[in-house]
Design an enzyme around this catalytic site. Structure first.
Site, PDB file in Angstrom:
ATOM      1  N   ALA A  97       0.851  -1.177   0.000  1.00  0.00           N
ATOM      2  CA  ALA A  97       0.000   0.000   0.000  1.00  0.00           C
ATOM      3  C   ALA A  97       0.892   1.235   0.000  1.00  0.00           C
ATOM      4  CB  ALA A  97      -0.920  -0.013   1.222  1.00  0.00           C
ATOM      5  N   ASP A 114     -11.339   3.605   6.883  1.00  0.00           N
ATOM      6  CA  ASP A 114     -10.800   3.254   5.566  1.00  0.00           C
ATOM      7  C   ASP A 114     -11.255   1.852   5.131  1.00  0.00           C
ATOM      8  OD1 ASP A 114      -9.334   3.657   3.269  1.00  0.00           O
ATOM      9  OD2 ASP A 114      -7.424   3.050   4.146  1.00  0.00           O
ATOM     10  N   LEU A 141       1.626   3.363   2.305  1.00  0.00           N
ATOM     11  CA  LEU A 141       2.439   3.606   3.497  1.00  0.00           C
ATOM     12  C   LEU A 141       3.250   2.400   3.952  1.00  0.00           C
ATOM     13  CD1 LEU A 141      -0.045   5.686   5.709  1.00  0.00           C
ATOM     14  CD2 LEU A 141       1.733   6.524   4.167  1.00  0.00           C
TER      15      LEU A 141
END
Length: 370
Positions: free
Chosen positions: A46, A204, A48
């Site tokens: 992803a 999220d 991060l």
């Protein structure tokens, strides 16, 4: 939703050597001492972080090893600085040329706070534990028996590295339509419990964070991942949101305006007589028949876009946490639409809201129920 999935699937990984260096530095031991097996390549990536599959040498337990992307803190800080400067420039222009009174500077700062919190994986681990505990207290035993939140290993979690129980599963969005429908009904119940009962919700819920477990004793269950971004809704606001859903469904415009004022969307001195025709014009097409039947037309994403048109005619403001809430609801509805093109989360929420009103004894809930 398709564009978001394409973006997530197209993220480049960082080197395995860098990942191993971060793990060894943060956990204070070589990879071979910590793990009896460690995947050669990341299983998922992803913006991060990326995730490896491993087996703990000390216990034999299979774990997911989440490693933060090197330099993520610096990159995010630069991006947030640009956003903050942009908010400084655009907010006066927006207020000059529209009736939008939203504090975009505060909105940006709330977003920044969430991102910085998300960059410390210890927060994510604690959020997952807290969510498990709060859902266990609020959901039925049947619901809890159908979901999985992978338990983090706090003793092996740092700011940049997080270990948690490994789960074999597939993305909800890749399943056949009938399986998406079955699991999204469960996911919707869990999300509404987070939002309206406990006031602590997953910020999220994108396709990569919702899995169907495919192996082991939890096979068939819904797995909820990644609690790095969460938000809280005050008790008073939760009760108002419940009342607002009822007032919207019953076309009680005066009640809906009062709800918007108490939530901070509208000023206390808003002229209701001029606003009611605007709401009737914008929201009326979604509401045919009254009550739950009327809400069948209420696609959240379309409804939100039309409601924002009020900004051009009436002074309107969006509290910071509401922007994250709207994003979460829209994302969850987007996943559900892949299984049922006619799905509307507002309509599906109506029975949950009515059940909540029947159980709640405070005066506001009684008034909304009546």
């Amino acid at each position: 939703m398709k564009e978001l999935s394409r973006l997530q699937d197209g993220i480049n990984t960082f080197s395995n050597e860098e990942a191993r260096m971060v793990i060894e530095k943060d956990l204070g031991a070589p990879i071979d001492e910590l793990f009896s097996s460690f995947s050669a390549e990341p299983i998922a990536a992803a913006s991060l972080a990326q995730v490896y599959r491993a087996t703990l040498r000390a216990t034999g337990e299979e774990v997911a090893v989440k490693v933060q992307r090197p330099g993520a803190l610096g990159t995010v800080s630069k991006d947030l600085y640009v956003l903050r400067r942009l908010a400084d420039v655009t907010q006066p222009l927006i207020r000059r040329f529209t009736a939008d009174a939203t504090d975009y500077i505060a909105l940006t700062e709330t977003f920044a706070e969430g991102l910085y919190t998300e960059l410390d994986f210890r927060n994510e681990a604690l959020n997952a534990i807290r969510m498990q505990e709060m859902l266990t207290e609020s959901c039925s035993a049947e619901t809890m028996a159908s979901i999985v939140i992978p338990a983090p290993l706090l003793s092996l979690t740092t700011r940049r590295v997080m270990l948690s129980r490994w789960i074999n599963g597939v993305k909800l969005s890749t399943l056949p339509q009938h399986e998406i429908r079955d699991l999204i009904t469960l996911g919707q119940e869990v999300f509404l419990t987070q939002l309206l009962d406990i006031g602590f919700f997953h910020g999220d819920p994108h396709p990569g964070n919702l899995l169907k477990v495919t192996e082991g004793p939890d096979a068939g269950k819904l797995c909820l991942l990644d609690f790095g971004l969460v938000a809280q809704v005050p008790r008073a606001d939760r009760d108002i949101i419940v009342a607002a859903v009822v007032h919207l469904g019953t076309q009680n415009w005066e009640g809906l305006i009062d709800d918007f004022i108490r939530l901070g969307f509208l000023d206390k001195d808003t002229d209701q007589s001029s606003l009611i025709p605007i709401l009737q014009r914008i929201l009326g097409p979604y509401l045919k028949g009254g009550g739950a039947q009327s809400m069948k037309n209420a696609n959240f994403q379309a409804l939100t876009q039309d409601l924002l048109k009020v900004n051009t005619e009436v002074k309107f403001s969006i509290p910071p946490y509401v922007s994250l809430l709207a994003r979460s609801v829209a994302t969850l509805e987007g996943v559900a639409l892949q299984g049922d093109p006619g799905y509307q989360i507002v309509a599906q929420a109506y029975p949950f809201v009515v059940r909540k009103l029947l159980k709640n004894e405070n005066r506001q809930s009684f008034s909304a129920l009546r």
